[in-house]
Write an enzyme that holds these catalytic residues in place. Sequence first.
Site, PDB file in Angstrom:
ATOM      1  N   ARG A  13       0.846  -1.214   0.000  1.00 15.46           N
ATOM      2  CA  ARG A  13       0.000   0.000   0.000  1.00 15.46           C
ATOM      3  C   ARG A  13       0.876   1.257   0.000  1.00 15.46           C
ATOM      4  O   ARG A  13       1.002   1.950  -1.013  1.00 15.46           O
ATOM      5  CB  ARG A  13      -0.945  -0.011   1.208  1.00 15.46           C
ATOM      6  CG  ARG A  13      -2.084   1.000   1.108  1.00 15.46           C
ATOM      7  CD  ARG A  13      -1.707   2.433   1.431  1.00 15.46           C
ATOM      8  NE  ARG A  13      -1.133   2.611   2.761  1.00 15.46           N
ATOM      9  CZ  ARG A  13      -0.636   3.763   3.195  1.00 15.46           C
ATOM     10  NH1 ARG A  13      -0.634   4.828   2.428  1.00 15.46           N
ATOM     11  NH2 ARG A  13      -0.096   3.849   4.408  1.00 15.46           N
ATOM     12  N   ASP A  14       1.506   1.559   1.105  1.00 16.42           N
ATOM     13  CA  ASP A  14       2.248   2.829   1.195  1.00 16.42           C
ATOM     14  C   ASP A  14       3.385   2.852   0.184  1.00 16.42           C
ATOM     15  O   ASP A  14       3.709   3.900  -0.385  1.00 16.42           O
ATOM     16  CB  ASP A  14       2.801   3.005   2.615  1.00 16.42           C
ATOM     17  CG  ASP A  14       3.027   4.472   2.984  1.00 16.42           C
ATOM     18  OD1 ASP A  14       2.984   5.320   2.083  1.00 16.42           O
ATOM     19  OD2 ASP A  14       3.256   4.751   4.172  1.00 16.42           O
ATOM     20  N   HIS A 205       5.556   4.607  12.380  1.00 13.58           N
ATOM     21  CA  HIS A 205       5.433   4.588  10.914  1.00 13.58           C
ATOM     22  C   HIS A 205       6.348   5.686  10.369  1.00 13.58           C
ATOM     23  O   HIS A 205       5.911   6.808  10.114  1.00 13.58           O
ATOM     24  CB  HIS A 205       3.964   4.830  10.541  1.00 13.58           C
ATOM     25  CG  HIS A 205       3.678   4.842   9.079  1.00 13.58           C
ATOM     26  ND1 HIS A 205       3.030   3.819   8.421  1.00 13.58           N
ATOM     27  CD2 HIS A 205       3.933   5.762   8.120  1.00 13.58           C
ATOM     28  CE1 HIS A 205       2.893   4.112   7.143  1.00 13.58           C
ATOM     29  NE2 HIS A 205       3.430   5.299   6.935  1.00 13.58           N
ATOM     30  N   HIS A 207       8.917   7.313   7.761  1.00 14.64           N
ATOM     31  CA  HIS A 207       9.516   7.363   6.421  1.00 14.64           C
ATOM     32  C   HIS A 207      10.999   7.728   6.584  1.00 14.64           C
ATOM     33  O   HIS A 207      11.414   8.305   7.594  1.00 14.64           O
ATOM     34  CB  HIS A 207       8.759   8.358   5.539  1.00 14.64           C
ATOM     35  CG  HIS A 207       7.427   7.828   5.101  1.00 14.64           C
ATOM     36  ND1 HIS A 207       7.188   7.391   3.820  1.00 14.64           N
ATOM     37  CD2 HIS A 207       6.269   7.629   5.775  1.00 14.64           C
ATOM     38  CE1 HIS A 207       5.941   6.956   3.723  1.00 14.64           C
ATOM     39  NE2 HIS A 207       5.349   7.095   4.904  1.00 14.64           N
ATOM     40  N   CYS A 238       4.793   9.492  -0.265  1.00 10.69           N
ATOM     41  CA  CYS A 238       3.397   9.931  -0.164  1.00 10.69           C
ATOM     42  C   CYS A 238       3.102  10.916  -1.285  1.00 10.69           C
ATOM     43  O   CYS A 238       3.812  11.908  -1.442  1.00 10.69           O
ATOM     44  CB  CYS A 238       3.115  10.566   1.193  1.00 10.69           C
ATOM     45  SG  CYS A 238       1.416  11.161   1.296  1.00 10.69           S
ATOM     46  N   ASN A 247       8.892   4.365   3.180  1.00 10.74           N
ATOM     47  CA  ASN A 247       8.982   3.948   4.584  1.00 10.74           C
ATOM     48  C   ASN A 247      10.353   3.360   4.841  1.00 10.74           C
ATOM     49  O   ASN A 247      11.057   2.968   3.918  1.00 10.74           O
ATOM     50  CB  ASN A 247       7.949   2.843   4.867  1.00 10.74           C
ATOM     51  CG  ASN A 247       6.538   3.311   4.677  1.00 10.74           C
ATOM     52  OD1 ASN A 247       5.997   3.234   3.588  1.00 10.74           O
ATOM     53  ND2 ASN A 247       5.937   3.805   5.736  1.00 10.74           N
TER      54      ASN A 247
HETATM   55  P1  HMG Z   1     -13.196  14.754  -1.615  1.00  9.22           P
HETATM   56  O1  HMG Z   1     -12.896  15.432  -2.887  1.00  9.22           O
HETATM   57  O2  HMG Z   1     -13.204  15.580  -0.399  1.00  9.22           O
HETATM   58  O3  HMG Z   1     -14.567  13.992  -1.578  1.00  9.22           O
HETATM   59  O4  HMG Z   1     -12.195  13.508  -1.497  1.00  9.22           O
HETATM   60  P2  HMG Z   1     -15.737  13.862  -2.556  1.00  9.22           P
HETATM   61  O5  HMG Z   1     -16.787  13.148  -1.792  1.00  9.22           O
HETATM   62  O6  HMG Z   1     -16.076  15.166  -3.203  1.00  9.22           O
HETATM   63  O7  HMG Z   1     -15.191  12.878  -3.700  1.00  9.22           O
HETATM   64  C1  HMG Z   1     -14.265  13.220  -4.712  1.00  9.22           C
HETATM   65  C2  HMG Z   1     -14.242  12.102  -5.731  1.00  9.22           C
HETATM   66  O8  HMG Z   1     -13.787  10.913  -5.114  1.00  9.22           O
HETATM   67  C3  HMG Z   1     -15.632  11.770  -6.287  1.00  9.22           C
HETATM   68  O9  HMG Z   1     -15.446  11.245  -7.607  1.00  9.22           O
HETATM   69  C4  HMG Z   1     -16.086  10.638  -5.398  1.00  9.22           C
HETATM   70  O10 HMG Z   1     -17.032   9.811  -6.005  1.00  9.22           O
HETATM   71  C5  HMG Z   1     -14.779   9.893  -5.172  1.00  9.22           C
HETATM   72  P3  HMG Z   1     -15.698  12.143  -8.897  1.00  9.22           P
HETATM   73  O11 HMG Z   1     -17.073  12.709  -8.739  1.00  9.22           O
HETATM   74  O12 HMG Z   1     -14.616  13.225  -8.888  1.00  9.22           O
HETATM   75  O13 HMG Z   1     -15.549  11.183 -10.032  1.00  9.22           O
HETATM   76  N1  HMG Z   1     -14.710   9.164  -3.893  1.00  9.22           N
HETATM   77  C6  HMG Z   1     -14.318   7.885  -3.792  1.00  9.22           C
HETATM   78  N2  HMG Z   1     -13.954   6.971  -4.715  1.00  9.22           N
HETATM   79  C7  HMG Z   1     -13.601   5.734  -4.278  1.00  9.22           C
HETATM   80  N3  HMG Z   1     -13.573   5.409  -2.979  1.00  9.22           N
HETATM   81  C8  HMG Z   1     -13.941   6.288  -2.025  1.00  9.22           C
HETATM   82  C9  HMG Z   1     -14.338   7.582  -2.424  1.00  9.22           C
HETATM   83  N4  HMG Z   1     -14.730   8.689  -1.753  1.00  9.22           N
HETATM   84  C10 HMG Z   1     -14.959   9.643  -2.650  1.00  9.22           C
HETATM   85  N5  HMG Z   1     -13.894   5.942  -0.749  1.00  9.22           N
HETATM   86  C11 HMG Z   1     -11.131  11.617  -0.485  1.00  9.22           C
HETATM   87  C12 HMG Z   1     -11.958  12.868  -0.278  1.00  9.22           C
HETATM   88  C13 HMG Z   1     -10.555  11.223   0.851  1.00  9.22           C
HETATM   89  C14 HMG Z   1     -12.026  10.519  -1.014  1.00  9.22           C
HETATM   90  C15 HMG Z   1     -10.024  11.894  -1.511  1.00  9.22           C
HETATM   91  O14 HMG Z   1      -9.357  13.084  -1.158  1.00  9.22           O
HETATM   92  C16 HMG Z   1      -9.026  10.765  -1.597  1.00  9.22           C
HETATM   93  O15 HMG Z   1      -9.332   9.652  -2.016  1.00  9.22           O
HETATM   94  N6  HMG Z   1      -7.764  11.043  -1.227  1.00  9.22           N
HETATM   95  C17 HMG Z   1      -6.684  10.078  -1.253  1.00  9.22           C
HETATM   96  C18 HMG Z   1      -6.126   9.926   0.102  1.00  9.22           C
HETATM   97  C19 HMG Z   1      -4.997   8.912   0.113  1.00  9.22           C
HETATM   98  O16 HMG Z   1      -5.188   7.744  -0.179  1.00  9.22           O
HETATM   99  N7  HMG Z   1      -3.764   9.381   0.460  1.00  9.22           N
HETATM  100  C20 HMG Z   1      -2.631   8.546   0.569  1.00  9.22           C
HETATM  101  C21 HMG Z   1      -2.711   7.655   1.778  1.00  9.22           C
HETATM  102  S1  HMG Z   1      -2.413   8.498   3.329  1.00  9.22           S
HETATM  103  C22 HMG Z   1      -0.713   8.298   3.598  1.00  9.22           C
HETATM  104  O17 HMG Z   1      -0.021   7.844   2.707  1.00  9.22           O
HETATM  105  C23 HMG Z   1      -0.137   8.580   4.960  1.00  9.22           C
HETATM  106  C24 HMG Z   1       0.104   7.315   5.773  1.00  9.22           C
HETATM  107  O18 HMG Z   1       0.962   6.417   5.094  1.00  9.22           O
HETATM  108  C25 HMG Z   1       0.729   7.681   7.136  1.00  9.22           C
HETATM  109  C26 HMG Z   1       1.950   8.561   7.004  1.00  9.22           C
HETATM  110  O19 HMG Z   1       2.930   8.184   6.342  1.00  9.22           O
HETATM  111  O20 HMG Z   1       1.882   9.639   7.573  1.00  9.22           O
HETATM  112  C27 HMG Z   1      -1.215   6.569   6.051  1.00  9.22           C
HETATM  113 MG    MG Z   2       3.150   6.504   5.104  1.00  2.12          MG
END
Ligand code: HMG
Ligand code: MG
Length: 304
Positions: A13-14, A205, A207, A238, A247
């Site tokens: 995933r990450d 966690h 990086h 990220c 990571n």
């Molecule tokens: P938004 O724009 O606020 O929400 O997105 P929305 O409801 O307006 O939806 C936008 C679009 O996403 C729409 O599609 C929705 O249908 C779709 P469109 O009309 O543009 O075609 N949508 C979805 N599609 C599939 N599955 C869903 C879903 N929800 C809405 N669940 C949202 C909010 C969170 C969905 C968006 O910003 C998003 O997906 N962001 C990605 C976040 C992400 O995965 N980031 C990377 C992981 S976090 C990370 O890496 C950190 C971590 O590793 C820890 C660390 O290292 O610190 C965990």
């Molecule tokens: Mg991460």
Amino acid sequence: MGDEVRIVEVGPRDGLQNEKTPITVEARIAFIEALIAAGFPTIEIGSFVSPKAIPQMANSDHVLQAVDHHADREFHVLVPNERGYDAAVTAGAQVIAVFASASEGFSRANINCTIAESIERFKPVLTRAKADGIKVRGYVSCVLGCPYDGEVKPAAVASVAKQLWDQGCYEVSLGDTIGVGTPARARQLLRAVAGEVPMANLGMHFHDTYGQALANIYAGLEEGARVIDSAAGGLGGCPYAPGATGNVATEDVVYMLEGMGIKTGIDMTKLLAATNTVSELIGRPPVSRVASALNAKAKAARTA
Ligand code: HMG
Ligand code: MG
């Protein structure tokens, strides 16, 4: 330091979420199968987020369904909202992870809402998960610095971690998303957060952007933290943290732990094989120092 350390392998995933070269669903599944064969009990395998935001994690339902028959392993998937929850549960998820940030700038960039809004968004997810018997892990990002807001205070992290814990997360993983932390700060952070969430339920966690992750983990182990997130080969980064690299590499963590007499249960040869295969697919060698050293040693033995 005792011998109870749990590694959460987050490479599929990450790691893969930020790799530019797309790899197929079949290759993602094969990577996870190779990690299972190497002995990982817990693997984060995908995300139920917008495929427009993170195309690399599209079709995580197929990935989960393909590996789900390994009943003795725990598979984690990221869920940002109720829609993601529905999709994850339909695909058979038994453990999900919600993800918040300790800084407003990253919260906005990553999930398009404030920290408070994200916590509100998770409430129905956590309520439903409890009713459905699904475990929820909580992430807090930017715990040692934010690419948008700069410095992040330990108290801000502790506050978000507490809210996730109080809502029912069984574990809170602290993400140094941009890898800027150093051991003394990691130690200070863990102490502060452990005032709100038991140390046993905190994940590290980290990086490795600035090459400090292993040192930070060592400091955390000294503080009593026992859960380590790492990615095979040090994959990834990220998408919303420009310049952040992957990571801490799992090979490096396993090598250090085994060297300290802490049994990991991981077969290094099989882990290296998994890393090498995925590295070939994404077109770059592993950043793990241990993987590089073992590969060089194997090459020297072949040519001798
Ligand atoms: P938004 O724009 O606020 O929400 O997105 P929305 O409801 O307006 O939806 C936008 C679009 O996403 C729409 O599609 C929705 O249908 C779709 P469109 O009309 O543009 O075609 N949508 C979805 N599609 C599939 N599955 C869903 C879903 N929800 C809405 N669940 C949202 C909010 C969170 C969905 C968006 O910003 C998003 O997906 N962001 C990605 C976040 C992400 O995965 N980031 C990377 C992981 S976090 C990370 O890496 C950190 C971590 O590793 C820890 C660390 O290292 O610190 C965990
Ligand atoms: Mg991460």
